[in-house]
Each structure stands twice: as structure tokens, then as C-alpha cells.
Write an enzyme that holds these catalytic residues in place. Sequence first.
Site, PDB file in Angstrom:
ATOM      1  N   HIS A  91       0.851  -1.196   0.000  1.00  0.00           N
ATOM      2  CA  HIS A  91       0.000   0.000   0.000  1.00  0.00           C
ATOM      3  C   HIS A  91       0.880   1.236   0.000  1.00  0.00           C
ATOM      4  O   HIS A  91       1.905   1.288   0.674  1.00  0.00           O
ATOM      5  CB  HIS A  91      -0.917   0.007   1.227  1.00  0.00           C
ATOM      6  N   GLU A 118     -11.753  -6.999   3.836  1.00  0.00           N
ATOM      7  CA  GLU A 118     -11.896  -5.565   4.079  1.00  0.00           C
ATOM      8  C   GLU A 118     -10.721  -4.843   3.422  1.00  0.00           C
ATOM      9  O   GLU A 118      -9.572  -5.091   3.763  1.00  0.00           O
ATOM     10  CB  GLU A 118     -11.916  -5.264   5.584  1.00  0.00           C
ATOM     11  N   LEU A 119     -10.988  -3.969   2.487  1.00  0.00           N
ATOM     12  CA  LEU A 119      -9.963  -3.308   1.693  1.00  0.00           C
ATOM     13  C   LEU A 119      -8.961  -2.566   2.571  1.00  0.00           C
ATOM     14  O   LEU A 119      -9.343  -1.703   3.380  1.00  0.00           O
ATOM     15  CB  LEU A 119     -10.615  -2.335   0.704  1.00  0.00           C
ATOM     16  N   ASP A 120      -7.687  -2.903   2.394  1.00  0.00           N
ATOM     17  CA  ASP A 120      -6.576  -2.237   3.082  1.00  0.00           C
ATOM     18  C   ASP A 120      -6.705  -2.267   4.600  1.00  0.00           C
ATOM     19  O   ASP A 120      -6.229  -1.365   5.293  1.00  0.00           O
ATOM     20  CB  ASP A 120      -6.445  -0.780   2.604  1.00  0.00           C
ATOM     21  N   GLU A 121      -7.332  -3.288   5.129  1.00  0.00           N
ATOM     22  CA  GLU A 121      -7.493  -3.410   6.580  1.00  0.00           C
ATOM     23  C   GLU A 121      -6.808  -4.662   7.121  1.00  0.00           C
ATOM     24  O   GLU A 121      -6.967  -5.002   8.285  1.00  0.00           O
ATOM     25  CB  GLU A 121      -8.987  -3.447   6.950  1.00  0.00           C
TER      26      GLU A 121
END
Length: 272
Positions: free
Chosen positions: A181, A215-218
Amino acid sequence: MELVAKLSCVDQPGIVNAVTSAILAGSGNILENQQFTDPTTNRFVMRTKFVTGLQVSEVSQQFNQSLQKFNVDLEILPAEYRKKVIIFVSKESHCLRDLIYLTEIGDLPIEIVAVISNHETLKPLATAANLKFIFIPDNNQDEISKTFASLKPDLIVLARYMQILGANLCQQYSGKIINIHHSFLPGFKGAKPYHQAYERGVKIIGATAHFVTQELDEGPIIIQDISHVDHEASPEDLISVGRDIERRVLSKAVKLFSNNKIFLVGKKTIVF
């Protein structure tokens, strides 16, 4: 033969003794040992590298007998085993180039079994490295799933892949998909993150390698790094610095995984 044992279980007395007893029973010798108990979950994790004259199946049998009462999650692998890796890319090449280079010089003990992309931009790069390139347009989840089933990867790396893997794949390969990310998490999300950072006058920029979840980017964070910048840095300067951090952080995360040094504990990781 050098082997690596990874185990995880609820912390309780006698686990370390059981492991060492199993190794000694096969006339083995411990080369490295690292352990940690997470105070929040009371989860115990341990990584042990050792040498033995026995085969993996024989060692596994001894470990299972010795650790039977502890209900452990156990994995035993040859230390020299090169994990099979699929790399996903879109159009940006910096992370893929670094992974290919580090693999070629032997710094990353992995086998890149395929490069998958929703564009054909990086096909020449993969082809030049004698890597299998698979073009899957529109992020077709059925085709991706069939490819995974065929190649049986140990690890999937999203090297600036600008698409989202479906929930079923994320669940099926939980703990086996690493993403890079372009900031700390949480951070500047959405389009043009470095322009957002520039507008806010940030003094550090960073990148985060994490496991992918539904869960996106979690997902659980593996490793992060930063670089300091000042008011003179333009958005283009931040992009350049950011690319360098991204490729370094992603390569480090892949190396940690390939060396069996990452443990998933709840929503976080323990990294040796």
C-alpha cells in the site's frame, strides 16, 4: 537436513520442552529459536530452525507425538524450500523489477511461477526474465481462481495490482496474499495519494506491506517504512521516493514470508 518448524497454540507450560524433546529424539540440533506470547490473545508462537538426519515425515511424526496435548498449528518445511509465488501487476513495474532482480541474485528464496496482469504492459519484462505471463482482463475472478488451482502457489503478491481480489479468494488464501500500500495504514486513500500528501504538507511518506483480507486495506500489517521529505518536494518527488519505499517494503515482506518468519495472530502479525 535443515528444517524449520513453525507452531502456534494457546500459551501453556511445557511447549518449548516438547519441541526440544522432539528434535533431540531424532538426534537433531537446534540452530535458531525464536518465541513470543501475545499478551492480548495469549497465543504462543515459535519458530525453530534445526538440523537432523531424519526426513520431514519422520520429524513431523515425532513433533505430533510430542505436542499432541497442546493442540498446535504446526508446519515443518525444509529450510531450503523455495516457495511458489504468483505476482500480480498492472502497469507500474518498480515492484516487479525488484522482486525479479532479488530472486535472480538469490536474495529472495522463492520461485516465481507466474506473473498475472490485467494489462499487457509488463509482459516484455516478465518474458525477458523467462517468467510465465498470464493476461487476465477485467480482473476475471473465475480465471484467477482456475490459475491458482492449477499453479498451487504458496504466496500471492499484489505488486501494485490496481484491482481488488474477490472475497472468496481472499478467504480461501487467507494469510497467503501480500499487498503493498502506498502509505501508512490508515493513510491517504483513493486517487492520487501523493498529491493528497503534498496538499497536506506531509513531512514523512511511507509504505505498508500487509496481508489481504475481505476488508480493503485493513489486513494485518507485516512491515512499514518511511522517508523524510520537506516543503521543497514536489508531487513528482514524492512519487519517486514512494516508489523506492514500496519496492523495498514489499521485497522485505516477501522475504520474511519465504523464510517462515511471519505469524498471524488475530488482526496483527508477529514477525521474527
